[in-house]
Design a protein around this motif. Structure first.
Motif, PDB file in Angstrom:
ATOM      1  N   GLY A   1       0.860  -1.046   0.170  1.00  0.00           N
ATOM      2  CA  GLY A   1      -0.048  -0.052   0.100  1.00  0.00           C
ATOM      3  C   GLY A   1       0.947   1.288   0.019  1.00  0.00           C
ATOM      4  O   GLY A   1       2.111   1.418   0.302  1.00  0.00           O
ATOM      5  N   GLY A   2       0.017   2.430  -0.581  1.00  0.00           N
ATOM      6  CA  GLY A   2       1.001   3.743  -0.294  1.00  0.00           C
ATOM      7  C   GLY A   2       2.048   3.985  -1.295  1.00  0.00           C
ATOM      8  O   GLY A   2       3.038   4.558  -1.158  1.00  0.00           O
ATOM      9  N   ILE A   3       1.933   2.869  -2.474  1.00  0.00           N
ATOM     10  CA  ILE A   3       3.240   3.378  -3.383  1.00  0.00           C
ATOM     11  C   ILE A   3       2.669   3.844  -4.814  1.00  0.00           C
ATOM     12  O   ILE A   3       3.230   3.849  -5.481  1.00  0.00           O
ATOM     13  CB  ILE A   3       3.908   1.713  -3.631  1.00  0.00           C
ATOM     14  N   GLY A   4       1.557   4.454  -4.676  1.00  0.00           N
ATOM     15  CA  GLY A   4       0.982   5.192  -5.689  1.00  0.00           C
ATOM     16  C   GLY A   4       0.151   4.328  -7.016  1.00  0.00           C
ATOM     17  O   GLY A   4       0.033   4.954  -8.049  1.00  0.00           O
ATOM     18  N   LYS A   5      -0.345   3.371  -6.427  1.00  0.00           N
ATOM     19  CA  LYS A   5      -1.381   2.904  -7.531  1.00  0.00           C
ATOM     20  C   LYS A   5      -2.576   3.629  -7.569  1.00  0.00           C
ATOM     21  O   LYS A   5      -2.874   3.753  -8.970  1.00  0.00           O
ATOM     22  CB  LYS A   5      -2.005   1.457  -6.657  1.00  0.00           C
ATOM     23  N   THR A   6      -3.222   4.082  -6.757  1.00  0.00           N
ATOM     24  CA  THR A   6      -4.443   4.784  -6.992  1.00  0.00           C
ATOM     25  C   THR A   6      -4.148   6.216  -7.676  1.00  0.00           C
ATOM     26  O   THR A   6      -4.928   6.644  -8.800  1.00  0.00           O
ATOM     27  CB  THR A   6      -5.086   5.046  -5.581  1.00  0.00           C
ATOM     28  N   THR A   7      -2.928   6.756  -7.348  1.00  0.00           N
ATOM     29  CA  THR A   7      -2.641   8.019  -8.005  1.00  0.00           C
ATOM     30  C   THR A   7      -2.165   7.708  -9.401  1.00  0.00           C
ATOM     31  O   THR A   7      -2.613   8.539 -10.365  1.00  0.00           O
ATOM     32  CB  THR A   7      -1.179   8.352  -7.371  1.00  0.00           C
TER      33      THR A   7
ATOM     34  N   VAL B   1       0.379  16.061  -5.579  1.00  0.00           N
ATOM     35  CA  VAL B   1      -0.442  14.908  -5.643  1.00  0.00           C
ATOM     36  C   VAL B   1      -1.625  14.969  -4.697  1.00  0.00           C
ATOM     37  O   VAL B   1      -2.786  14.827  -4.950  1.00  0.00           O
ATOM     38  CB  VAL B   1       0.338  13.729  -5.462  1.00  0.00           C
ATOM     39  N   GLU B   2      -1.014  15.100  -3.521  1.00  0.00           N
ATOM     40  CA  GLU B   2      -2.114  15.244  -2.311  1.00  0.00           C
ATOM     41  C   GLU B   2      -2.928  16.218  -2.421  1.00  0.00           C
ATOM     42  O   GLU B   2      -4.308  16.320  -2.063  1.00  0.00           O
ATOM     43  CB  GLU B   2      -1.414  15.201  -0.936  1.00  0.00           C
TER      44      GLU B   2
ATOM     45  N   ARG C   1       6.770   8.312  -6.779  1.00  0.00           N
ATOM     46  CA  ARG C   1       7.219   8.890  -5.231  1.00  0.00           C
ATOM     47  C   ARG C   1       8.653   9.127  -5.368  1.00  0.00           C
ATOM     48  O   ARG C   1       9.372   8.954  -4.352  1.00  0.00           O
ATOM     49  CB  ARG C   1       6.543   8.253  -4.061  1.00  0.00           C
TER      50      ARG C   1
ATOM     51  N   ILE D   1       8.365   8.854 -11.791  1.00  0.00           N
ATOM     52  CA  ILE D   1       7.055   9.813 -11.089  1.00  0.00           C
ATOM     53  C   ILE D   1       7.702  10.359 -10.066  1.00  0.00           C
ATOM     54  O   ILE D   1       7.965  10.017  -9.088  1.00  0.00           O
ATOM     55  CB  ILE D   1       5.924   9.183 -11.025  1.00  0.00           C
ATOM     56  N   ARG D   2       8.117  11.772 -10.114  1.00  0.00           N
ATOM     57  CA  ARG D   2       8.871  12.329  -8.970  1.00  0.00           C
ATOM     58  C   ARG D   2       7.825  12.519  -7.901  1.00  0.00           C
ATOM     59  O   ARG D   2       6.687  12.737  -7.972  1.00  0.00           O
ATOM     60  CB  ARG D   2       9.635  13.688  -9.346  1.00  0.00           C
ATOM     61  N   ALA D   3       8.244  12.597  -6.744  1.00  0.00           N
ATOM     62  CA  ALA D   3       7.441  13.062  -5.392  1.00  0.00           C
ATOM     63  C   ALA D   3       7.182  14.602  -5.562  1.00  0.00           C
ATOM     64  O   ALA D   3       7.930  15.226  -5.898  1.00  0.00           O
ATOM     65  CB  ALA D   3       8.130  12.599  -4.252  1.00  0.00           C
ATOM     66  N   SER D   4       5.853  14.682  -5.237  1.00  0.00           N
ATOM     67  CA  SER D   4       5.382  16.246  -5.110  1.00  0.00           C
ATOM     68  C   SER D   4       3.938  16.454  -4.304  1.00  0.00           C
ATOM     69  O   SER D   4       3.104  15.583  -4.438  1.00  0.00           O
ATOM     70  CB  SER D   4       5.065  16.703  -6.525  1.00  0.00           C
TER      71      SER D   4
ATOM     72  N   GLN E   1      -5.691  15.549  -4.948  1.00  0.00           N
ATOM     73  CA  GLN E   1      -6.561  14.763  -4.423  1.00  0.00           C
ATOM     74  C   GLN E   1      -7.825  15.152  -3.404  1.00  0.00           C
ATOM     75  O   GLN E   1      -8.916  14.908  -3.556  1.00  0.00           O
ATOM     76  CB  GLN E   1      -5.849  13.399  -4.002  1.00  0.00           C
TER      77      GLN E   1
HETATM   78  N1  ADP Z   1       4.312  11.360  -6.749  1.00  0.00           N
HETATM   79  C1  ADP Z   1       3.803  11.383  -5.872  1.00  0.00           C
HETATM   80  N2  ADP Z   1       4.270  12.245  -4.807  1.00  0.00           N
HETATM   81  C2  ADP Z   1       3.769  12.624  -3.618  1.00  0.00           C
HETATM   82  N3  ADP Z   1       2.876  11.896  -3.049  1.00  0.00           N
HETATM   83  C3  ADP Z   1       2.286  10.879  -3.801  1.00  0.00           C
HETATM   84  C4  ADP Z   1       2.667  10.426  -5.149  1.00  0.00           C
HETATM   85  N4  ADP Z   1       1.905   9.485  -5.355  1.00  0.00           N
HETATM   86  C5  ADP Z   1       1.251   9.231  -4.468  1.00  0.00           C
HETATM   87  N5  ADP Z   1       1.377   9.898  -3.460  1.00  0.00           N
HETATM   88  C6  ADP Z   1       0.501  10.124  -2.219  1.00  0.00           C
HETATM   89  O1  ADP Z   1       1.123   9.010  -1.353  1.00  0.00           O
HETATM   90  C7  ADP Z   1      -0.124   8.156  -0.664  1.00  0.00           C
HETATM   91  C8  ADP Z   1      -0.291   6.983  -1.355  1.00  0.00           C
HETATM   92  O2  ADP Z   1      -0.598   7.077  -2.652  1.00  0.00           O
HETATM   93  P1  ADP Z   1      -1.630   6.007  -3.501  1.00  0.00           P
HETATM   94  O3  ADP Z   1      -1.711   6.207  -4.873  1.00  0.00           O
HETATM   95  O4  ADP Z   1      -2.938   6.179  -2.724  1.00  0.00           O
HETATM   96  O5  ADP Z   1      -0.999   4.455  -3.220  1.00  0.00           O
HETATM   97  P2  ADP Z   1      -1.749   3.256  -3.066  1.00  0.00           P
HETATM   98  O6  ADP Z   1      -2.900   3.092  -3.975  1.00  0.00           O
HETATM   99  O7  ADP Z   1      -0.719   2.080  -3.757  1.00  0.00           O
HETATM  100  O8  ADP Z   1      -2.124   2.743  -1.638  1.00  0.00           O
HETATM  101  C9  ADP Z   1      -1.119   9.090  -1.034  1.00  0.00           C
HETATM  102  O9  ADP Z   1      -1.597  10.146   0.046  1.00  0.00           O
HETATM  103  C10 ADP Z   1      -0.828   9.977  -2.245  1.00  0.00           C
HETATM  104  O10 ADP Z   1      -1.554  11.426  -2.232  1.00  0.00           O
END
Ligand code: ADP
Ligand code: MG
Length: 253
Positions: free
Chosen positions: A11-17, A217-218, A180, A211-214, A221
């Protein structure tokens, strides 16, 4: 028509994003796009502003209580079948026989209306993710560059091999997407290590685009706006644009 599953049991690795950015980016390029939220956490649904509490969701669709058509919400950003926490019960409630095929069966009647169907999956390798792999043509694996990223990918790869054997022989891995990504923290040696470790476990390419961290994104969302419309010039919007270009090039070549 192509079905793409976005998956990684971490979890938390950017799937949904990534599912949201890919869906929005493809729609903005003129394709007809349906996103399907197959995660009981419903993050894709809430981050797009879909109504996942009064309207039918993927849960009712999987149980056969509504058709896919009735579960689709046509948002400006893209069409979506939302989900909510009710979906957590699906594991027990889907009848044993053919339970891996349920999502495919339900989506089949509407597939030809779309160019792309993008499926967001939960952080697990259970029946919901298997349903996504069973209907998918391709799987995209987002991951972060951390040291332990590669070991989880071996498990994911084993699951995909089993799906190919029993449920869907055509499914392939389109690639692994680094998300991230922090160019300061993730140095070249980390990247080389990750690439080597991945190579041991999985025969799939790492996309050239990271995809760089920024914080954008949050922010986007929280405002329920896709990242391109929210801040199209941000690093993360540019990275997702470049990555979608790279992905589409691979599809066409
Ligand atoms: N490129 C990014 N830079 C900064 N934050 C990110 C990035 N991609 C995702 N996040 C943040 O990280 C968290 C997890 O991302 P998410 O897409 O929900 O992951 P997953 O679906 O894998 O659990 C969320 O709070 C999201 O806003
Ligand atoms: Mg998610």
């Amino acid at each position: 028509m192509k079905v793409i599953a976005i998956a990684n049991q971490k979890g938390g690795i950017g799937k949904t994003t990534t599912a949201a950015a890919l869906s929005a980016g493809l729609k903005q390029r003129g394709f007809k796009v349906l996103a399907v939220d197959v995660d009981p956490q419903g993050n894709l649904s809430t981050s797009t502003g879909a109504n996942n509490y009064e309207m039918p969701t993927v849960y009712e669709m999987l149980k056969g209580e509504v058709d896919a058509n009735e579960a689709i919400q046509k948002l400006d950003v893209f069409d979506i079948i939302p989900s909510n926490v009710m979906l957590a019960g699906a594991e027990q409630e889907l009848s044993q026989i053919g339970k891996e095929q349920r999502l495919k069966e339900r989506l089949l009647p509407i597939m030809d209306f779309y160019d792309y169907i993008v499926i967001d999956t939960p952080p697990a390798l259970g029946v919901l993710t298997i349903n996504a792999f069973t209907v998918a043509d391709e799987i995209i694996i987002p991951t972060t560059a951390g040291i332990f990223a590669a070991t989880g990918i071996k498990q994911l790869h084993d699951t995909i091999i089993n799906v190919r054997k029993y449920c869907n022989e055509k499914v392939k891995i389109a690639g692994i997407l680094l998300t991230r990504y922090d160019p300061r923290a993730n140095n070249n040696k980390d990247m080389k290590d990750l690439t080597e470790q991945l190579g041991e476990y999985i025969n799939a390419k790492l996309f050239n685009t990271h995809i760089r961290a920024s914080i954008v994104v949050e922010e986007s969302q929280a405002r329920q706006i896709d990242v391109f419309s929210y801040k199209g010039k941000s690093t993360v919007a540019q990275d997702y644009t470049a990555w979608i270009d790279e992905y589409l090039k691979g599809v066409c070549s």
